[in-house]
Design an enzyme around this catalytic site. Structure first.
Site, PDB file in Angstrom:
ATOM      1  N   ASN A  43       0.836  -1.199   0.000  1.00 43.82           N
ATOM      2  CA  ASN A  43       0.000   0.000   0.000  1.00 43.82           C
ATOM      3  C   ASN A  43       0.873   1.252   0.000  1.00 43.82           C
ATOM      4  O   ASN A  43       1.987   1.256   0.534  1.00 43.82           O
ATOM      5  CB  ASN A  43      -1.008  -0.001   1.158  1.00 43.82           C
ATOM      6  CG  ASN A  43      -0.372  -0.088   2.527  1.00 43.82           C
ATOM      7  OD1 ASN A  43       0.667  -0.720   2.702  1.00 43.82           O
ATOM      8  ND2 ASN A  43      -1.003   0.519   3.511  1.00 43.82           N
ATOM      9  N   GLU A  45       0.194   5.252   0.762  1.00 45.69           N
ATOM     10  CA  GLU A  45      -0.751   6.285   1.188  1.00 45.69           C
ATOM     11  C   GLU A  45      -0.378   7.647   0.607  1.00 45.69           C
ATOM     12  O   GLU A  45       0.716   7.832   0.061  1.00 45.69           O
ATOM     13  CB  GLU A  45      -0.794   6.338   2.725  1.00 45.69           C
ATOM     14  CG  GLU A  45      -1.380   5.070   3.325  1.00 45.69           C
ATOM     15  CD  GLU A  45      -1.500   5.101   4.834  1.00 45.69           C
ATOM     16  OE1 GLU A  45      -2.161   4.203   5.381  1.00 45.69           O
ATOM     17  OE2 GLU A  45      -0.909   6.014   5.484  1.00 45.69           O
ATOM     18  N   CYS A  54      -4.041   0.581  -2.589  1.00 46.25           N
ATOM     19  CA  CYS A  54      -3.922  -0.640  -1.795  1.00 46.25           C
ATOM     20  C   CYS A  54      -2.822  -1.544  -2.344  1.00 46.25           C
ATOM     21  O   CYS A  54      -2.425  -1.440  -3.503  1.00 46.25           O
ATOM     22  CB  CYS A  54      -5.243  -1.408  -1.829  1.00 46.25           C
ATOM     23  SG  CYS A  54      -6.627  -0.561  -1.071  1.00 46.25           S
ATOM     24  N   GLU A  56      -3.044  -4.673  -3.080  1.00 46.44           N
ATOM     25  CA  GLU A  56      -3.539  -5.532  -4.155  1.00 46.44           C
ATOM     26  C   GLU A  56      -3.534  -4.781  -5.490  1.00 46.44           C
ATOM     27  O   GLU A  56      -3.158  -5.332  -6.528  1.00 46.44           O
ATOM     28  CB  GLU A  56      -4.962  -6.017  -3.842  1.00 46.44           C
ATOM     29  CG  GLU A  56      -5.082  -6.809  -2.554  1.00 46.44           C
ATOM     30  CD  GLU A  56      -5.428  -5.933  -1.347  1.00 46.44           C
ATOM     31  OE1 GLU A  56      -4.882  -4.824  -1.228  1.00 46.44           O
ATOM     32  OE2 GLU A  56      -6.241  -6.385  -0.529  1.00 46.44           O
ATOM     33  N   CYS A  86     -10.158  -4.942   0.605  1.00 44.98           N
ATOM     34  CA  CYS A  86     -11.299  -4.036   0.679  1.00 44.98           C
ATOM     35  C   CYS A  86     -12.244  -4.315  -0.496  1.00 44.98           C
ATOM     36  O   CYS A  86     -11.922  -5.066  -1.418  1.00 44.98           O
ATOM     37  CB  CYS A  86     -10.822  -2.582   0.655  1.00 44.98           C
ATOM     38  SG  CYS A  86     -10.252  -2.003  -0.963  1.00 44.98           S
ATOM     39  N   CYS A  89     -10.802  -3.658  -3.969  1.00 43.83           N
ATOM     40  CA  CYS A  89      -9.786  -4.627  -4.387  1.00 43.83           C
ATOM     41  C   CYS A  89     -10.406  -5.975  -4.742  1.00 43.83           C
ATOM     42  O   CYS A  89      -9.887  -6.697  -5.590  1.00 43.83           O
ATOM     43  CB  CYS A  89      -8.725  -4.791  -3.312  1.00 43.83           C
ATOM     44  SG  CYS A  89      -7.587  -3.388  -3.271  1.00 43.83           S
TER      45      CYS A  89
HETATM   46 ZN   LIG Z   1      -8.104  -2.317  -1.337  1.00 45.01          ZN
END
Ligand SMILES: [Zn+2]
Length: 131
Positions: A43, A45, A54, A56, A86, A89
């Site tokens: 990830n 940010e 993310c 993924e 999430c 994803c």
């Molecule tokens: Zn995600």
């Protein structure tokens, strides 16, 4: 080393490179492609929070760049009881993985649970035009 162990170690190494200064919640992902490549993501940010990506999604971008479009198996790792992908994803994984593809979810020590893509995303969106 088993295939799952390989995915686990690769995702764990990717997680260590995550950029998560705001949440301090680092996530790693590893994808084994149908072509046999092991591809990872972490990830990343951003100060404008919704702009973060993310693990993924990062791994999927790297997979496409590597010339692969089919996921055979995946693993996501995070320091949580169950660091499942999430919602967004799950849809991203569905784009490149069949319903029976297994996504392992691990904490920092071991795989906690394994799901199929269909279990993670029942009734996922699909355009009719896609072949
Ligand atoms: Zn995600």
């Amino acid at each position: 080393m088993s295939r799952v162990d390989q995915l686990f170690e690769a995702a764990k190494a990717a997680r260590a490179r995550a950029y998560a200064p705001y949440s301090n919640f680092k996530v790693g992902a590893a994808l084994l492609t149908k072509g046999g490549k092991l591809i990872t993501g972490c990830n990343v940010e951003n100060a404008a929070f919704p702009e973060g990506v993310c693990a993924e999604g990062g791994a999927i971008s790297a997979m496409i760049l590597a010339g692969e479009t089919e996921i055979a198996e995946a693993l996501v790792i995070g320091d949580a009881a169950l660091c499942t992908p999430c919602g967004g994803c799950r849809q991203k994984l569905k784009e490149f993985a069949g319903p029976d593809v297994v996504v392992h979810v691990a904490d920092l020590n071991e795989v906690k649970r394994s799901f199929t893509v269909a279990e993670l995303l029942p009734a996922g969106f699909e355009l009719n035009e896609k072949d």
